[in-house]
Design an enzyme around this catalytic site. Sequence first.
Site, PDB file in Angstrom:
ATOM      1  N   LYS A   1      38.225  30.447  35.564  1.00 31.14           N
ATOM      2  CA  LYS A   1      39.488  30.737  36.257  1.00 31.14           C
ATOM      3  C   LYS A   1      39.876  29.659  37.260  1.00 31.14           C
ATOM      4  O   LYS A   1      41.055  29.417  37.505  1.00 31.14           O
ATOM      5  CB  LYS A   1      39.396  32.090  36.941  1.00 31.14           C
ATOM      6  CG  LYS A   1      39.409  33.238  35.935  1.00 31.14           C
ATOM      7  CD  LYS A   1      39.741  34.558  36.602  1.00 31.14           C
ATOM      8  CE  LYS A   1      40.044  35.622  35.568  1.00 31.14           C
ATOM      9  NZ  LYS A   1      38.828  36.090  34.869  1.00 31.14           N
TER      10      LYS A   1
ATOM     11  N   GLU B   1      47.346  38.845  41.852  1.00 29.89           N
ATOM     12  CA  GLU B   1      46.835  40.185  41.651  1.00 29.89           C
ATOM     13  C   GLU B   1      45.444  40.034  41.055  1.00 29.89           C
ATOM     14  O   GLU B   1      45.115  39.015  40.454  1.00 29.89           O
ATOM     15  CB  GLU B   1      47.730  40.963  40.692  1.00 29.89           C
ATOM     16  CG  GLU B   1      47.502  40.681  39.205  1.00 29.89           C
ATOM     17  CD  GLU B   1      47.938  39.301  38.754  1.00 29.89           C
ATOM     18  OE1 GLU B   1      48.890  38.759  39.337  1.00 29.89           O
ATOM     19  OE2 GLU B   1      47.318  38.770  37.815  1.00 29.89           O
TER      20      GLU B   1
ATOM     21  N   SER C   1      32.338  31.942  29.218  1.00 35.23           N
ATOM     22  CA  SER C   1      33.457  31.843  30.169  1.00 35.23           C
ATOM     23  C   SER C   1      33.041  32.061  31.619  1.00 35.23           C
ATOM     24  O   SER C   1      33.686  31.550  32.529  1.00 35.23           O
ATOM     25  CB  SER C   1      34.563  32.834  29.797  1.00 35.23           C
ATOM     26  OG  SER C   1      34.060  34.156  29.704  1.00 35.23           O
TER      27      SER C   1
END
Length: 402
Positions: free
Chosen positions: A93, A115, A388
């Site tokens: 991310k 969010e 990930s």
Amino acid sequence: MSYVTQVIGERGRYGPYGGRYVPETLMAPLEELERVYAEASHDPNFRSQLDDLLHNFAGRPTPLQFAPRLTEHLGGARIYLKREDLLHTGAHKINNCLGQGLLAVRMGKKRVIAETGAGQHGVATATVAARLGLSCTVYMGTEDMERQRLNVNRMRLLGAEVIGVQAGSRTLKDAINEAMRDWVTNVGTSHYLLGSVLGAHPYPQMVRDFQKIIGEEARAQILRVERRLPDHLFACVGGGSNSIGLFHAFLGDASVKMVGVEAGGRGKSLGEHAARLGAAGGFVGSRPGVLQGTYTYVLQSEDGQIAATHSISAGLDYAAVGPEHAWLADQGRAEYTAVGDDEAIVAARSLARLEGIIPALESAHAVAELIRRAPKMKKDEIVILNVSGRGDKDMETLSRYV
Ligand SMILES: *Cc1c(COP(=O)(O)O)cnc(C)c1O
């Protein structure tokens, strides 16, 4: 028409999917973002700032690591792991957050809004905001805040304001509504830092561009060690950013097969899973519709109400999937499948014991699908699986099962 020319088509369309379905007040800021992003992507100065942060702050390039014991255990293809779990904050991310953070600075915006469900995107956003000197507000359902105390504390330590959302189911989709409301009110000063390849154009394309470094690195790395392209790519699909990040550099290589793995949850009926592209596998309730500004596959009731979803991994637990995946699925360019909660847990344990890597439960879904398929592959085939994120955040869940 080839795949690539369609993607470049106007207004962020992927075949019929994507687009920009937003209230009038958001058209101007989305157009501004599109324009500034287009300028930045041709500005060598922007690229070098981003490269510096990716390298020195986040830890790129990540290794492409051969997995000898998993390969031997499964008895089929040679398996390589792309180690996005080794990045700062523990997942891919940060790639996207750094890119959008720099764009916020470029637009002269002093504040970012995000969010978050489990808190992973919130933590990555708060981290980047601190590094770049931006103020940061994160919306989170109060139910999620209770389940993810540690991440709430992390965000606050990093200087972010975390606002609990009491509405509805008090989870991610309610947090998204509040974040959008904030953005509409404060568009002049704030950038909405969206965490996956979702939302209105230009987000799906822009987030994919910030994540495609995963596949670009992996492609160069595998060519260096194996002197040829891989046969199979595996990645989990929540919104779809780490998977499209891995896939993108290989889309033009017809010999490379791609498998995206969604959350099969605890059953195939509506509300029990998050397999938006899983109709062929018998998962019920998905059809095209608009959610969060984009046209894509959405889990919904007969009369079009957004359905509840379930997955043991919060990062895969969402009713819509990125529009580019909808198009890849329709075309058959990538294959999508789903893995249930229990199988993901077993896979996480296997990767931990065979390779010394505790994966995030999201990534464990991809590992589980690989465990199903690798034994049937030939020994000279090559697989790349995207890890990930790391599993520290999931230790409580994992310990309950193990
Ligand atoms: C958020 C998250 C995901 C799911 O998001 P995508 O946009 O589909 O990549 C997957 N893995 C990890 C570790 C995550 O934190």
